[in-house]
Design an enzyme around this catalytic site. Structure first.
Site, PDB file in Angstrom:
ATOM      1  N   GLY A   8      -6.508   5.352   5.505  1.00 28.57           N
ATOM      2  CA  GLY A   8      -6.134   6.401   4.558  1.00 28.57           C
ATOM      3  C   GLY A   8      -6.394   7.798   5.111  1.00 28.57           C
ATOM      4  N   ARG A  38     -10.338   2.971  12.124  1.00 33.49           N
ATOM      5  CA  ARG A  38     -11.591   2.864  11.344  1.00 33.49           C
ATOM      6  C   ARG A  38     -12.019   1.416  11.266  1.00 33.49           C
ATOM      7  NH1 ARG A  38     -10.669   3.137   5.649  1.00 33.49           N
ATOM      8  NH2 ARG A  38     -11.911   1.262   5.654  1.00 33.49           N
ATOM      9  N   ASN A  70      -9.041  -1.098  10.988  1.00 33.77           N
ATOM     10  CA  ASN A  70      -7.844  -0.535  10.343  1.00 33.77           C
ATOM     11  C   ASN A  70      -7.211   0.429  11.332  1.00 33.77           C
ATOM     12  OD1 ASN A  70      -8.321  -1.570   7.482  1.00 33.77           O
ATOM     13  ND2 ASN A  70     -10.248  -0.528   7.936  1.00 33.77           N
ATOM     14  N   SER A  72      -6.750  -3.489   1.800  1.00 33.21           N
ATOM     15  CA  SER A  72      -7.154  -2.896   0.522  1.00 33.21           C
ATOM     16  C   SER A  72      -7.776  -3.910  -0.435  1.00 33.21           C
ATOM     17  CB  SER A  72      -5.960  -2.231  -0.172  1.00 33.21           C
ATOM     18  OG  SER A  72      -5.407  -1.265   0.651  1.00 33.21           O
ATOM     19  N   GLU A 107     -13.412  -5.789  10.212  1.00 33.81           N
ATOM     20  CA  GLU A 107     -12.011  -5.566  10.586  1.00 33.81           C
ATOM     21  C   GLU A 107     -11.848  -4.176  11.195  1.00 33.81           C
ATOM     22  OE1 GLU A 107      -9.136  -4.779   7.644  1.00 33.81           O
ATOM     23  OE2 GLU A 107     -10.487  -3.618   6.364  1.00 33.81           O
ATOM     24  N   TYR A 117     -10.509   2.240  -4.474  1.00 35.38           N
ATOM     25  CA  TYR A 117      -9.740   3.455  -4.225  1.00 35.38           C
ATOM     26  C   TYR A 117      -9.824   4.491  -5.328  1.00 35.38           C
ATOM     27  CZ  TYR A 117      -8.046   1.415  -0.039  1.00 35.38           C
ATOM     28  OH  TYR A 117      -8.003   0.876   1.200  1.00 35.38           O
ATOM     29  N   ASP A 175     -14.600  -1.490   9.659  1.00 33.83           N
ATOM     30  CA  ASP A 175     -15.497  -1.819   8.550  1.00 33.83           C
ATOM     31  C   ASP A 175     -16.550  -2.796   9.042  1.00 33.83           C
ATOM     32  OD1 ASP A 175     -13.995  -0.266   6.819  1.00 33.83           O
ATOM     33  OD2 ASP A 175     -12.733  -1.937   6.164  1.00 33.83           O
ATOM     34  N   GLU A 225       0.814  -1.220   0.000  1.00 33.89           N
ATOM     35  CA  GLU A 225       0.000   0.000   0.000  1.00 33.89           C
ATOM     36  C   GLU A 225       0.849   1.273   0.000  1.00 33.89           C
ATOM     37  OE1 GLU A 225      -3.695  -0.711   2.602  1.00 33.89           O
ATOM     38  OE2 GLU A 225      -2.360  -2.377   3.067  1.00 33.89           O
TER      39      GLU A 225
HETATM   40  N1  LIG Z   1     -17.933 -11.536   5.039  1.00 34.43           N
HETATM   41  C1  LIG Z   1     -18.142 -10.614   4.101  1.00 34.43           C
HETATM   42  N2  LIG Z   1     -19.379 -10.425   3.565  1.00 34.43           N
HETATM   43  C2  LIG Z   1     -19.589  -9.499   2.591  1.00 34.43           C
HETATM   44  N3  LIG Z   1     -18.642  -8.713   2.084  1.00 34.43           N
HETATM   45  C3  LIG Z   1     -17.377  -8.840   2.563  1.00 34.43           C
HETATM   46  C4  LIG Z   1     -17.068  -9.780   3.601  1.00 34.43           C
HETATM   47  N4  LIG Z   1     -15.746  -9.691   3.870  1.00 34.43           N
HETATM   48  C5  LIG Z   1     -15.267  -8.739   3.055  1.00 34.43           C
HETATM   49  N5  LIG Z   1     -16.219  -8.217   2.274  1.00 34.43           N
HETATM   50  C6  LIG Z   1     -16.057  -7.158   1.251  1.00 34.43           C
HETATM   51  O1  LIG Z   1     -14.684  -6.996   0.968  1.00 34.43           O
HETATM   52  C7  LIG Z   1     -14.222  -5.722   1.418  1.00 34.43           C
HETATM   53  C8  LIG Z   1     -12.853  -5.835   2.065  1.00 34.43           C
HETATM   54  O2  LIG Z   1     -12.895  -6.723   3.161  1.00 34.43           O
HETATM   55  P1  LIG Z   1     -12.183  -6.413   4.544  1.00 34.43           P
HETATM   56  O3  LIG Z   1     -12.440  -7.583   5.438  1.00 34.43           O
HETATM   57  O4  LIG Z   1     -12.615  -5.083   5.042  1.00 34.43           O
HETATM   58  O5  LIG Z   1     -10.635  -6.442   4.165  1.00 34.43           O
HETATM   59  P2  LIG Z   1      -9.599  -5.324   3.661  1.00 34.43           P
HETATM   60  O6  LIG Z   1     -10.316  -4.015   3.599  1.00 34.43           O
HETATM   61  O7  LIG Z   1      -8.519  -5.364   4.697  1.00 34.43           O
HETATM   62  O8  LIG Z   1      -9.094  -5.808   2.352  1.00 34.43           O
HETATM   63  C9  LIG Z   1     -15.288  -5.248   2.397  1.00 34.43           C
HETATM   64  O9  LIG Z   1     -15.305  -3.845   2.489  1.00 34.43           O
HETATM   65  C10 LIG Z   1     -16.541  -5.826   1.777  1.00 34.43           C
HETATM   66  O10 LIG Z   1     -16.942  -5.065   0.657  1.00 34.43           O
HETATM   67 MG   LIG Z   2     -11.634  -3.182   4.934  1.00 30.51          MG
END
Ligand SMILES: Nc1ncnc2c1ncn2[C@@H]1O[C@H](COP(=O)(O)OP(=O)(O)O)[C@@H](O)[C@H]1O
Ligand SMILES: [Mg+2]
Length: 307
Positions: free
Chosen positions: A275, A254, A271, A147, A269, A215, A256, A19
């Site tokens: 960003g 932050r 963060n 990301s 998760e 992004y 999610d 990143e």
């Molecule tokens: N269990 C889930 N169900 C639905 N969408 C998911 C799920 N896990 C991840 N996503 C989608 O993928 C994106 C990234 O996943 P995330 O776990 O936040 O990892 P990162 O942002 O670290 O890559 C999320 O913002 C969402 O859009």
């Molecule tokens: Mg995420």
């Protein structure tokens, strides 16, 4: 108001992670904002210079604008602890913990914080059992990446889609998770200091989870305020603070999450070094709370600490 009392400040940006490019954007935005508020801030890219030079060069504190491994995973935090230089955001423990989505989930589950059902998987995983456990679609992701790198949504298992998804995730990390797919509204909760800022609702173009889209796409829409009933907004913000604190996180960060149509939600998760470009989400939430970007940067910097 002068912020010269903060001394010489290093804005750590760039770094060796996947990143890097986003980190440079964040770092430069933070650098400009801090200078605008009278902080004696300087760029510092740990790829170009040794962190150990920071003390020799008289840095009094560090604003960490690094993302991903190395900058967000506790290693830089540990180095700064050793140097005795106060730094922004979470400490060693929370940084390392939040980088690992598996162990983050284990802590949340123990604390009663909702998170999608999951299995740790490897390339020998039986797709039939996995689908019996988690249903379809499901999400396969590396435990320690960011990301949306290496994430696949699996909607059928006719050809070996599960195997392919696991192989893709395994390129990024030995530790791979399969999660139930949570259908609903994507939200993000920004924490600064002791408070949760207004939630943002992220409306991605249909079915897109990839890096470029998230992004750089103009198609992704952000809504802040998120348009939720006050009680829901309030309850999610409260639980976001709890989810943040149980991981020992501090300073800012932050989370999610996804809100289902039945009113329940699941945290994906945390963060710990999100960003910080002018278009990033924490600055957007701050703006909705009446905090201008330069003031947000100063507030985060004020929270810099060791130990
Ligand atoms: N269990 C889930 N169900 C639905 N969408 C998911 C799920 N896990 C991840 N996503 C989608 O993928 C994106 C990234 O996943 P995330 O776990 O936040 O990892 P990162 O942002 O670290 O890559 C999320 O913002 C969402 O859009
Ligand atoms: Mg995420």
């Amino acid at each position: 108001m002068s912020n010269a009392w903060m001394g010489k400040v290093a804005v750590l940006m760039g770094g060796p992670s996947a990143e890097r490019e986003i980190s440079l954007m964040s770092g430069n935005a933070v650098l400009g904002a801090l200078r605008e508020r009278g902080v004696d801030a300087h760029p510092f890219d740990p790829v170009e210079r040794d962190l150990w030079e920071m003390r020799r060069d008289g840095y009094a504190r560090a604003f960490i604008a690094l993302h991903g491994r190395y900058g967000e995973d506790g290693t830089v935090q540990g180095a700064l602890e050793t140097l005795g230089i106060p730094y922004t955001g979470s400490g060693v423990l929370a940084s390392a913990l939040a980088m690992d989505k598996w162990r983050t989930k284990l802590v949340w589950i123990a604390a009663g914080i909702p998170t999608p059902r999951f299995r740790v998987v490897d390339e020998a995983a039986d797709p039939v059992r996995l689908v019996a456990d988690l249903g379809l679609p499901l999400i396969v992701k590396p435990a320690r990446e960011g990301s949306t790198i290496g994430i696949t949504k699996v909607s059928s298992v006719d050809r070996d889609e599960v195997g392919d998804a696991i192989a893709e995730a395994a390129k990024h990390d030995r530790l791979v998770l399969a999660e139930e797919f949570v259908e609903g509204r994507e939200l993000t909760a920004s924490i600064v200091g002791e408070r949760a800022l207004p939630l943002i609702r992220i409306e991605a173009p249909k079915g897109n989870y990839d890096y470029e889209h998230k992004y750089f796409s103009d198609e992704t829409k952000y809504h802040c305020p998120a348009g939720l009933p006050d009680a829901v907004e309030h309850a999610i913000r409260e639980q976001s603070l709890a989810a943040f604190r149980i991981l020992a996180a501090s300073g800012w960060g932050r989370l999610d999450l996804i809100l289902r149509s039945d009113g329940s939600w699941s945290f994906l998760e945390l963060n710990t070094s999100p960003g910080m470009t002018g278009h990033s989400l924490v600055p957007m939430a701050a703006r909705a709370a009446g905090i201008a970007f330069p003031d947000l940067c100063v507030e985060i910097l004020r929270g810099a600490h060791v130990g």
